[in-house]
Design an enzyme around this catalytic site. Sequence first.
Site, short mmCIF file in Angstrom:
data_model
loop_
_atom_site.label_atom_id
_atom_site.label_comp_id
_atom_site.label_asym_id
_atom_site.label_seq_id
_atom_site.Cartn_x
_atom_site.Cartn_y
_atom_site.Cartn_z
N LYS A 33 0.82 -1.21 0.00
CA LYS A 33 0.00 0.00 0.00
C LYS A 33 0.86 1.27 0.00
O LYS A 33 0.54 2.25 -0.67
CB LYS A 33 -0.91 -0.02 1.23
N LEU A 37 8.76 -0.46 0.99
CA LEU A 37 8.53 -1.83 1.45
C LEU A 37 8.98 -1.96 2.90
O LEU A 37 9.68 -1.12 3.43
CB LEU A 37 9.30 -2.80 0.56
N GLY A 180 -0.14 1.86 29.11
CA GLY A 180 0.23 0.49 28.75
C GLY A 180 1.68 0.20 29.08
O GLY A 180 2.59 0.83 28.53
N MET A 318 1.83 -11.10 18.07
CA MET A 318 2.12 -10.17 16.98
C MET A 318 3.62 -9.85 17.02
O MET A 318 4.05 -8.86 17.60
CB MET A 318 1.27 -8.91 17.11
N HIS A 444 34.49 -18.00 28.82
CA HIS A 444 34.63 -17.11 29.97
C HIS A 444 35.52 -15.94 29.61
O HIS A 444 36.57 -16.13 29.01
CB HIS A 444 35.24 -17.86 31.15
#
Length: 466
Positions: A33, A37, A180, A318, A444
């Site tokens: 759309k 890309l 959130g 997701m 290590h």
Amino acid sequence: MQYDVTVIGSGPGGYVAAIRCAQLGLKTAIIEKYDTLGGTCLNVGCIPSKALLDSSEHYYNAVNHFKDHGIDINKPKVNFKQMIDRKASVVKQTCDGIDFLMNKNKIDVHHGMGSFVDKNTIKITPAKGKSTEITTDKVIIATGSKPSSLPFAKIDKKRIITSTEALSLSEIPKHMIVIGGGVIGMELGSVYARIGSQVTVVEYMDRIIPTMDSTMGKELTRVSKKIGIDIKVSHKVTSIENIGKEVKVKAEDKKGNTVEFKGDYCLVAIGRRPYTDGLNLEAAGLSADDRGRIGVDDHLRTKVDNIYAIGDVIRGAMLAHKAEEEGAFVAETIVGQKPHIHYKLIPGVVYTWPEVASVGYTEEELKEKGSDYKVGSFPFKALGRARASMDVDGVVKILADKKTDEILGVHIIGARAADMIAAGVTAMEYRASAEDVSRMSHAHPTYMEAVKEACLAATDNRPIHI
């Protein structure tokens, strides 16, 4: 134009699906759309957020840690415009790389809105110019997701914003209120806290990153407070209002009292929703469920036998890398191969600093299942490598079956946890026991020694360095 496969959406799931289809000899098209890309991940998600996370961490270290390393500099200043410009440059390089891969694999790229005419015909409507139609044997829907919003909070993209706007602000917020405390909220909250913003995170659940193991949430809360993030859990947001140059947020705390927060920006980061707008699914005989997802079977095929769907538009986490696996899976399924995805072994990562990474079962899930399990943990502060780099915050937590010792979950918060979790995925894909990992030589000094030590702790409570 007739194609074997047409992919709608060029995010990580879509472009990987297209490349794998082309590799397998299928004539492939991809429809995007937007002008570039890469989808959400490359343009306004994973890649730009990591660029800002890295830049803000460099600044934070220069201010707070360089002196301890014996590096004396004048007090650094944030050139926020340059920070945003560098982010944009990283995005452009990465998106240009997808253009290169499309050319390399001889994939036809069509820019415009893709919508079904019928199950084998897709109309492409560009932003300018006339629509065209292509026909195709198979279709892969990979249109991704968009930020979710609250019904009472209009996203105005000025003061009340989503992650997309938070990645391209023109100024450093004085006080950012983050709604959130999940992955997106904590990552972007940490970006702005490091460069001088007051940050308040308001989370509905009783802990941040609530889908991950609770130990990770507790530790991330502790280290986030160290960089000045104020975290309010068990708070239900009831209103968000733009009042000019300020945003007013009202919430109810766990006692039912009304509390109010004021800031110059409010980032709504409550998750994402599947994006199928404009696809005209009905014309192909498809529909979305009440959460906007497209239903698929175990082969990721929809109820229309030539149409598949992957990534954020279907069930499951997701995650860009989940979509990538599904893209390759569908391509291989189309040509008759028998691919496999173990969904419980797709890792989750929070790119704060320290990073958080998990794979497999959480302790809460094992308790809910009634599983017999054992726990081994090891703190980063006991690692020589962590002390050398001053990255002593964090812990590795290993969950293993009490009888067989098979590793059931790997949970890490600490420096480079995002890279370390691949070792946990590998071990669990091959059903390794905690003792298997504990008997492998680990170089290590490295951060990975914490995984070995945690496995020693899980096997027979025998870590060496604590």
